[in-house]
Design an enzyme around this catalytic site. Structure first.
Site, PDB file in Angstrom:
ATOM      1  N   LYS A 250       0.817  -1.346   0.090  1.00 48.93           N
ATOM      2  CA  LYS A 250      -0.136   0.015   0.080  1.00 48.93           C
ATOM      3  C   LYS A 250       1.017   1.301   0.081  1.00 48.93           C
ATOM      4  CE  LYS A 250      -3.965  -2.003   2.599  1.00 48.93           C
ATOM      5  NZ  LYS A 250      -4.968  -1.838   1.599  1.00 48.93           N
ATOM      6  N   ARG A 324     -10.324 -11.951   0.864  1.00 53.67           N
ATOM      7  CA  ARG A 324     -11.048 -12.682   0.344  1.00 53.67           C
ATOM      8  C   ARG A 324     -10.499 -14.252   0.126  1.00 53.67           C
ATOM      9  NH1 ARG A 324     -11.010  -9.426  -4.987  1.00 53.67           N
ATOM     10  NH2 ARG A 324     -10.786  -7.750  -3.595  1.00 53.67           N
TER      11      ARG A 324
HETATM   12  N1  BES Z   1      -8.419  -4.241   3.572  1.00 60.79           N
HETATM   13  C1  BES Z   1      -8.258  -3.683   2.328  1.00 60.79           C
HETATM   14  C2  BES Z   1      -9.479  -2.756   2.002  1.00 60.79           C
HETATM   15  C3  BES Z   1      -9.954  -1.555   2.749  1.00 60.79           C
HETATM   16  C4  BES Z   1      -9.501  -0.446   2.073  1.00 60.79           C
HETATM   17  C5  BES Z   1     -10.410  -1.583   3.792  1.00 60.79           C
HETATM   18  C6  BES Z   1      -9.951   0.879   2.570  1.00 60.79           C
HETATM   19  C7  BES Z   1     -10.510  -0.096   4.607  1.00 60.79           C
HETATM   20  C8  BES Z   1     -10.367   0.761   3.973  1.00 60.79           C
HETATM   21  C9  BES Z   1      -8.566  -4.838   1.125  1.00 60.79           C
HETATM   22  O1  BES Z   1      -7.509  -5.887   1.677  1.00 60.79           O
HETATM   23  C10 BES Z   1      -7.939  -4.353   0.122  1.00 60.79           C
HETATM   24  O2  BES Z   1      -6.788  -3.902   0.233  1.00 60.79           O
HETATM   25  N2  BES Z   1      -8.328  -4.463  -0.841  1.00 60.79           N
HETATM   26  C11 BES Z   1      -7.882  -3.977  -2.392  1.00 60.79           C
HETATM   27  C12 BES Z   1      -8.592  -4.859  -3.147  1.00 60.79           C
HETATM   28  C13 BES Z   1      -7.841  -4.825  -4.459  1.00 60.79           C
HETATM   29  C14 BES Z   1      -6.529  -4.852  -4.701  1.00 60.79           C
HETATM   30  C15 BES Z   1      -8.383  -5.510  -5.663  1.00 60.79           C
HETATM   31  C16 BES Z   1      -8.760  -2.653  -2.497  1.00 60.79           C
HETATM   32  O3  BES Z   1      -9.972  -2.450  -2.118  1.00 60.79           O
HETATM   33  O4  BES Z   1      -8.047  -1.733  -3.056  1.00 60.79           O
HETATM   34 ZN    ZN Z   2      -5.332  -5.728   1.399  1.00 63.55          ZN
END
Ligand code: BES
Ligand code: ZN
Ligand code: ZN
Length: 477
Positions: A250, A324
Site C-alpha cells: 500500500k 477474500r
Molecule cells: N483491507 C483492504 C480494503 C480496505 C480499503 C479497507 C480501505 C478499509 C479501507 C483490502 O484488503 C484491500 O486492500 N483491498 C483492495 C483490493 C484490490 C487490490 C482488488 C482494494 O480495495 O483496493
Molecule cells: Zn489488502
C-alpha cells in the site's frame, strides 16, 4: 453506570423535547424550538439545572433518533464536566414502550465510549446516569436495561479490538483476548495454530498468514443454545490484524487504517458475546481467520497459483486482495467442520465500497432473498444502513482465471461485487450474506453522536438482532 431509580435526587437532569411540544415555559420556547439535536441548559433559581434536548418533528421520530439524542445529551455532560445526572425517559416509553430501552442504553454507553488508549496522562472518570420518569415495573425495566448493557458491551468489545494497534494485537494476542473476553459467557472458544491451518488444507489462508513472523490463528467461537434446531449459522469475520498490502504494498497514505482490517472479526466476537450474555436462543458459530498481510522472503506474489481447503485453485493477481483468500478457507471450514447451514461473512474488504457508498452505508450481497429479508428486519431494528448490490454472470465472469479455477481480483471496476463473488464461489449454495464494512467500520470524524473517532463496532447490533429479534420480549413498562 446506569441506574433505574425514580427517587434519586440528581444535580442535573436531561429532558427530551419534540418539536411539537407546546408545554414549555415561554422564556424557554422563545429560544429553543426542539429541532433535532438542538440543546439548551436551563438554570433557574433553586431548581435542578435541566438540559433540554430537541428530538425534531414527531413524523421523523425513530428509535435510532432515540439512540442518537441520548448520546448527544450524554456527551453534553462530559462537556460540562458533570459526572452524575438523571435522564427523563418518560417520553420515549410513551412513544415506543420497552423497545426503546436498548436504544437508550446504547445511546448512553456508546455516547460515553472512549478508547482507553495508552496515554500515560489520566483519563476522565466514570459517569452515573439515573433513568427516571417510568411508571411500570422497576424489576422488568432493570432487566431490559441489563439486556441493553450486554449488547452495548458487545459493540464496545468490537470497538476496543479495532482501536488496538497492530503491534498490540497480533493474531495470537487477538485470539487470547477473545478467549479471555468470552470466558464469562457460555461460548466454547477454540484457537487453532498454523500447523492445524496447514494440515486441514487451508492453503489460501496459510499463504497470506505465513508472510509474517506473527503466525496466523483460526479463532472459533461455538455458541450452541438451540438444541432442537438443526440450523447452525456461521458468522465469518475477516481478522487481518494488519494489512500492509504485501508485495503489492500500500502507499503510505493508505496505510493509516491498516490496524482496522480485523473489523469484521471483531464484530463477530462482539455479536457472539452479546448473544451469549443475553442467552438468546440460537446456534451460532463465530469464525475468525486472523493473520497479518506482510512481506517476507517467502511471501506470495502476483502470478502465483495457490490451493484452498475446498480444492479450488486460485490465481493471485494482487496480494492486497488478501481478505477474500482467508475468508474463502474460513467459509469452507464453516461448512465442512462446523456444519454451517447458513453463512454470513463480514469484512473490511474493498476500497470500492467506500467509493460507492461512503461511511454511513455498508455493501451487502446475498444469494438468498429470504435470508436477506430476515437480515433486513434486523438491520432496520439496529438502525445500521446496508445497500444490496446485484449479482449476475457478467460479474462472475470477471473473476474467471485462464490458469486456475478463480482469480483474486477482476478488472478495476465493480470491485465490491467481484470480491463478494469470489467468496460466493466457496459457499456451496448455502444461504449466504456478505457484508462489506470497509467504509462503516472506522469513522474519522464520526457521522453520528453515538460514534467516537475511530472504530464504530459496525455489524454487531445487526447480527445480534438477526437472532434476538425473533424472541423480542413484548413486555409493557
Ligand atoms: N483491507 C483492504 C480494503 C480496505 C480499503 C479497507 C480501505 C478499509 C479501507 C483490502 O484488503 C484491500 O486492500 N483491498 C483492495 C483490493 C484490490 C487490490 C482488488 C482494494 O480495495 O483496493
Ligand atoms: Zn489488502
Ligand atoms: Zn485487507
Amino acid at each position: 453506570m446506569i441506574y433505574v431509580d425514580n427517587s434519586k435526587k440528581c444535580d442535573f437532569n436531561i429532558v427530551f423535547i419534540l418539536k411539537e411540544e407546546d408545554n414549555l415555559p415561554s422564556h424557554i420556547s422563545s429560544i429553543f424550538r426542539g429541532e433535532y439535536l438542538e440543546s439548551i441548559p436551563v438554570i433557574s433559581g433553586k431548581d435542578i439545572p435541566v438540559l433540554y434536548v430537541g428530538l425534531g418533528e414527531e413524523v421523523k421520530f425513530t428509535i435510532t433518533r432515540i439512540k442518537e439524542a441520548v448520546a448527544f445529551g450524554i456527551k453534553q455532560l462530559k462537556k460540562y464536566k458533570i459526572t452524575s445526572a438523571s435522564l427523563d425517559i418518560s417520553m420515549f416509553l410513551d412513544k415506543c414502550g420497552a423497545e426503546c430501552i436498548s436504544e437508550i442504553v446504547l445511546g448512553i454507553k456508546l455516547g460515553l465510549y472512549e478508547f482507553k488508549g495508552y496515554s500515560t496522562s489520566k483519563s476522565s472518570g466514570e459517569c452515573h446516569v439515573y433513568l427516571q420518569g417510568y411508571s411500570g415495573d422497576e424489576v422488568k425495566l432493570t432487566h431490559e436495561v441489563n439486556h441493553g448493557i450486554n449488547l452495548a458491551q458487545g459493540v464496545i468489545l468490537a470497538r476496543d479490538l479495532v482501536n488496538t494497534p497492530a503491534n498490540m494485537l497480533t493474531p495470537h494476542i487477538m485470539a487470547e483476548k477473545i478467549r479471555e473476553l468470552l470466558k464469562e459467557v457460555n461460548v466454547q472458544v477454540e484457537v487453532y495454530d498454523e500447523k492445524y491451518i496447514m494440515d486441514t488444507g487451508m492453503e489460501a489462508f496459510h499463504t497470506v498468514g505465513r508472510s509474517s513472523g506473527n503466525p496466523p490463528r483460526l479463532i472459533v467461537m461455538r455458541y450452541l443454545n438451540d438444541p432442537l434446531s438443526g440450523e447452525i449459522t456461521a458468522l465469518v469475520g475477516k481478522g487481518v490484524t494488519c494489512d500492509t498490502g504485501g508485495y503489492c504494498l500500500k502507499s503510505s497514505n493508505s496505510m493509516a487504517g491498516i490496524k482496522g482490517d480485523m473489523g469484521g472479526g471483531a464484530a463477530v466476537a462482539g455479536a457472539v458475546y452479546a448473544l451469549a450474555k443475553n442467552n438468546i436462543k440460537a446456534n451460532v458459530v463465530g469464525i475468525i481467520p486472523a493473520c497479518e498481510n506482510r512481506i517476507a522472503n517467502d511471501s506470495y506474489i502476483p502470478g502465483d497459483v495457490i490451493g484452498s481447503m475446498s480444492g479450488k485453485t486460485i490465481e493471485i493477481l494482487n496480494t492486497d486482495a488478501e481478505g477474500r483468500l482467508i475468508l474463502a478457507d474460513a467459509v469452507t471450514y464453516a461448512i465442512k467442520k462446523e456444519n454451517a447451514s447458513k453463512i454470513i461473512d463480514i469484512a473490511t474488504l474493498t476500497g470500492s465500497v467506500v467509493n460507492a457508498l461512503g461511511f454511513s452505508t455498508a455493501g451487502l450481497l446475498t444469494n438468498n432473498d429470504k435470508f436477506f429479508c430476515d437480515f433486513k428486519n434486523a438491520y432496520k431494528k439496529s438502525g445500521e444502513l446496508y445497500w444490496r448490490l446485484p449479482i449476475n454472470d457478467e460479474y462472475r465472469n470477471m473473476i474467471k482465471s485462464t490458469i486456475a479455477d478463480v482469480k483474486n481480483m477482476g478488472k478495476s471496476h465493480c470491485g465490491t461485487i467481484t470480491a463478494a463473488l469470489f467468496i460466493e464461489s466457496f459457499v456451496e449454495d448455502r444461504p449466504w450474506i456478505h457484508l462489506d464494512i470497509a467504509g462503516t467500520a472506522w469513522v474519522e470524524p464520526p457521522l453520528y453522536e453515538y460514534q467516537s473517532p475511530g472504530a464504530t463496532g459496525a455489524g454487531v447490533t445487526s447480527m445480534y438482532y438477526l437472532f434476538a429479534e425473533k424472541q423480542e420480549r413484548k413486555i409493557s413498562l
